[in-house]
Design an enzyme around this catalytic site. Structure first.
Site, mmCIF file in Angstrom:
data_model
loop_
_atom_site.group_PDB
_atom_site.id
_atom_site.type_symbol
_atom_site.label_atom_id
_atom_site.label_comp_id
_atom_site.label_asym_id
_atom_site.label_seq_id
_atom_site.Cartn_x
_atom_site.Cartn_y
_atom_site.Cartn_z
ATOM 1 N N TYR A 145 11.648 -36.652 -3.807
ATOM 2 C CA TYR A 145 11.891 -38.093 -3.817
ATOM 3 C C TYR A 145 10.627 -38.891 -4.128
ATOM 4 O O TYR A 145 10.690 -39.922 -4.765
ATOM 5 C CB TYR A 145 12.436 -38.546 -2.457
ATOM 6 C CG TYR A 145 13.920 -38.407 -2.292
ATOM 7 C CD1 TYR A 145 14.538 -37.177 -2.432
ATOM 8 C CD2 TYR A 145 14.701 -39.509 -1.971
ATOM 9 C CE1 TYR A 145 15.906 -37.049 -2.254
ATOM 10 C CE2 TYR A 145 16.070 -39.391 -1.788
ATOM 11 C CZ TYR A 145 16.667 -38.160 -1.925
ATOM 12 O OH TYR A 145 18.014 -38.043 -1.748
ATOM 13 N N LYS A 194 13.831 -22.594 -0.056
ATOM 14 C CA LYS A 194 14.222 -21.888 -1.285
ATOM 15 C C LYS A 194 12.967 -21.177 -1.783
ATOM 16 O O LYS A 194 12.506 -21.384 -2.914
ATOM 17 C CB LYS A 194 14.774 -22.905 -2.303
ATOM 18 C CG LYS A 194 15.333 -22.292 -3.573
ATOM 19 C CD LYS A 194 16.654 -21.575 -3.394
ATOM 20 C CE LYS A 194 17.063 -20.881 -4.682
ATOM 21 N NZ LYS A 194 18.261 -20.006 -4.504
ATOM 22 N N ASP A 226 20.799 -22.290 -0.331
ATOM 23 C CA ASP A 226 22.132 -22.014 -0.892
ATOM 24 C C ASP A 226 22.989 -21.268 0.130
ATOM 25 O O ASP A 226 24.169 -21.552 0.326
ATOM 26 C CB ASP A 226 22.035 -21.255 -2.228
ATOM 27 C CG ASP A 226 21.083 -20.072 -2.197
ATOM 28 O OD1 ASP A 226 20.341 -19.913 -1.198
ATOM 29 O OD2 ASP A 226 21.076 -19.293 -3.171
ATOM 30 N N ASP A 250 19.173 -34.246 2.168
ATOM 31 C CA ASP A 250 20.117 -35.217 1.620
ATOM 32 C C ASP A 250 21.449 -34.528 1.338
ATOM 33 O O ASP A 250 22.515 -34.998 1.733
ATOM 34 C CB ASP A 250 19.550 -35.827 0.326
ATOM 35 C CG ASP A 250 20.505 -36.839 -0.274
ATOM 36 O OD1 ASP A 250 21.054 -37.650 0.501
ATOM 37 O OD2 ASP A 250 20.721 -36.813 -1.505
ATOM 38 N N ASP A 254 25.228 -34.500 3.792
ATOM 39 C CA ASP A 254 26.556 -34.904 3.313
ATOM 40 C C ASP A 254 27.557 -33.763 3.510
ATOM 41 O O ASP A 254 28.720 -33.992 3.819
ATOM 42 C CB ASP A 254 26.518 -35.295 1.826
ATOM 43 C CG ASP A 254 26.404 -36.807 1.638
ATOM 44 O OD1 ASP A 254 25.688 -37.440 2.444
ATOM 45 O OD2 ASP A 254 27.022 -37.352 0.696
HETATM 46 C C1 IPM Z 1 20.835 -41.042 2.115
HETATM 47 C C2 IPM Z 1 21.140 -41.665 0.784
HETATM 48 C C3 IPM Z 1 19.830 -42.063 0.125
HETATM 49 C C4 IPM Z 1 19.032 -40.794 -0.091
HETATM 50 C C5 IPM Z 1 19.964 -42.834 -1.182
HETATM 51 C C6 IPM Z 1 20.889 -44.020 -1.041
HETATM 52 C C7 IPM Z 1 18.621 -43.243 -1.725
HETATM 53 O O1 IPM Z 1 21.903 -40.818 -0.004
HETATM 54 O O2 IPM Z 1 20.224 -41.725 2.967
HETATM 55 O O3 IPM Z 1 21.197 -39.874 2.323
HETATM 56 O O4 IPM Z 1 19.230 -40.102 -1.099
HETATM 57 O O5 IPM Z 1 18.205 -40.483 0.745
HETATM 58 MN MN MN Z 2 22.476 -38.986 0.992
#
Ligand code: IPM
Ligand code: MN
Length: 364
Positions: A145, A194, A226, A250, A254
């Site tokens: 990032y 990784k 993975d 990240d 999710d």
């Molecule tokens: C998160 C989001 C952010 C990230 C984006 C919106 C920049 O997806 O907080 O997980 O990738 O960190």
């Molecule tokens: Mn995210």
């Protein structure tokens, strides 16, 4: 009694309406336990772009700088995806600069599915007999990032480059933080990497191993990213605390939302050396905006995390969690958690869900 100033950035989409419920709960906690919480509102994200021409304007920076802590709603909406200067879009113009400004290196993402909500997980019930309780610790101000980015032309064609960059002290800091969290939980830390391909992960693991010597009571398990993505689905209960590089965190957080069956149940904490901010990890859900159907759980949960991690008010934090779980235990839910055959009288609006949590907090 504590006295704190909180910069509140309601953000975009469902941000304002879920923030309103979270602040109601916070005020109730203040009254009940005799704390003074002063809130100062500021625009952040798309709404700030509209009002000030920048998603993180200096007016907002000032309010954040002087606050003890920041509570932030989701930002972004489709209309801001087309801002031609990408650095003025909410993600790159607001979120990343917020993280950089306060060096919020530690991102705590609890992936919790309480037992009474097991039905919303897409996983087979026998895989999660007690629900899910994983703490993901994501590094938040380094790696891909924030590493060097470059675009140009080579050998007559365009190229683009992002770099995964970590310094020793950056890895050491997040590793210590993660071990500290694991120590307070089930004392098992999965380090996600990784290293079979990425040199920076070899470096990362070497430092994690070194830090682990100071935490002999915590069992350290190294796992390829993975493989971890696979195991989260087929055997999630093996995980307790996970340490993740920024990008891996990240993605897998999710996936965490996926295994519990909802991105609506994801509060988070972003902790820096001097300041922290707290936010739901879900998006601004434009399709629910203004309809009183958004789930304020993550926003209220972010207040609970704020009380625990920024103010060390563990009892107060627990009161919020217990209040929220007790509402859910009685079968009440917001629309996003409701199955087709859910009894209509149990489906609460954003405001009504907040009211119920407030009432429980008062009675606890
Ligand atoms: C998160 C989001 C952010 C990230 C984006 C919106 C920049 O997806 O907080 O997980 O990738 O960190
Ligand atoms: Mn995210």
């Amino acid at each position: 009694m504590v006295k704190k100033t909180i910069a509140v950035l309601p953000g975009d989409g469902i941000g304002p309406e879920t923030t309103r419920e979270a602040i109601k709960v916070l005020s109730t906690i203040g009254e009940k336990y005799n704390h003074e919480f002063n809130v100062e509102y500021a625009d952040f994200g798309g709404v700030a772009y509209d009002n000030y021409g920048h998603p993180f304007p200096k007016e907002t920076k000032k309010i954040c700088d002087r606050a003890d802590v920041i509570l932030k709603g989701p930002v972004g909406a489709p209309q801001y995806d087309n801002i031609s200067n990408v650095n003025l879009r909410p993600e790159r113009g607001a979120i990343l600069p917020l993280r950089a400004r306060y060096e919020t290196y530690a991102n705590l993402r609890p992936i919790i599915l309480p037992k009474m909500l097991k039905r919303i997980s897409p996983l087979k019930s026998e895989l999660i007999p007690e629900g899910v309780d994983i703490m993901m610790v994501r590094e938040l101000v380094g790696g891909l990032y924030f590493g060097e980015k470059k675009q140009g032309t080579e050998n007559g064609e365009r190229y683009s480059m992002d770099t995964m960059h970590y310094t020793e002290s950056q890895v050491e800091k997040i590793a210590r933080f993660a071990f500290g969290i694991a120590r307070k939980r089930r004392k098992v830390l999965h380090n996600i990497h990784k290293s079979n391909v990425i040199l920076t992960c070899v470096f990362w693991n070497e430092i994690v191993n070194r830090v682990s010597k100071d935490f002999p009571d915590v069992k350290l398990i190294h796992m390829l990213v993975d493989n971890a993505a696979y195991k989260l689905v087929v055997n999630p209960t093996q995980f307790d605390t996970m340490l993740l590089e920024n990008m891996f965190g990240d993605i897998l957080s999710d996936e965490g939302g996926g295994i519990i069956g909802s991105l609506g149940l994801l509060p988070s904490a972003c902790i820096g050396p001097k300041k922290a901010y707290f936010e739901p990890s879900h998006g601004s859900a434009p399709h629910r905006t203004g309809k009183n159907t958004a789930n304020p759980y993550s926003m209220i949960g972010s207040v609970a995390l704020m009380l625990e991690y920024a103010f060390e008010l563990e009892k107060e934090s627990k009161t919020i969690w217990n209040a929220m779980f007790s509402v859910l235990d009685e079968g009440y839910m917001t629309d996003d958690l409701a199955e087709d055959n859910a009894p209509k009288e149990k489906i609460m609006g954003t405001r009504e869900f907040g009211d119920m949590v407030v009432k429980k907090v008062k009675n606890m």
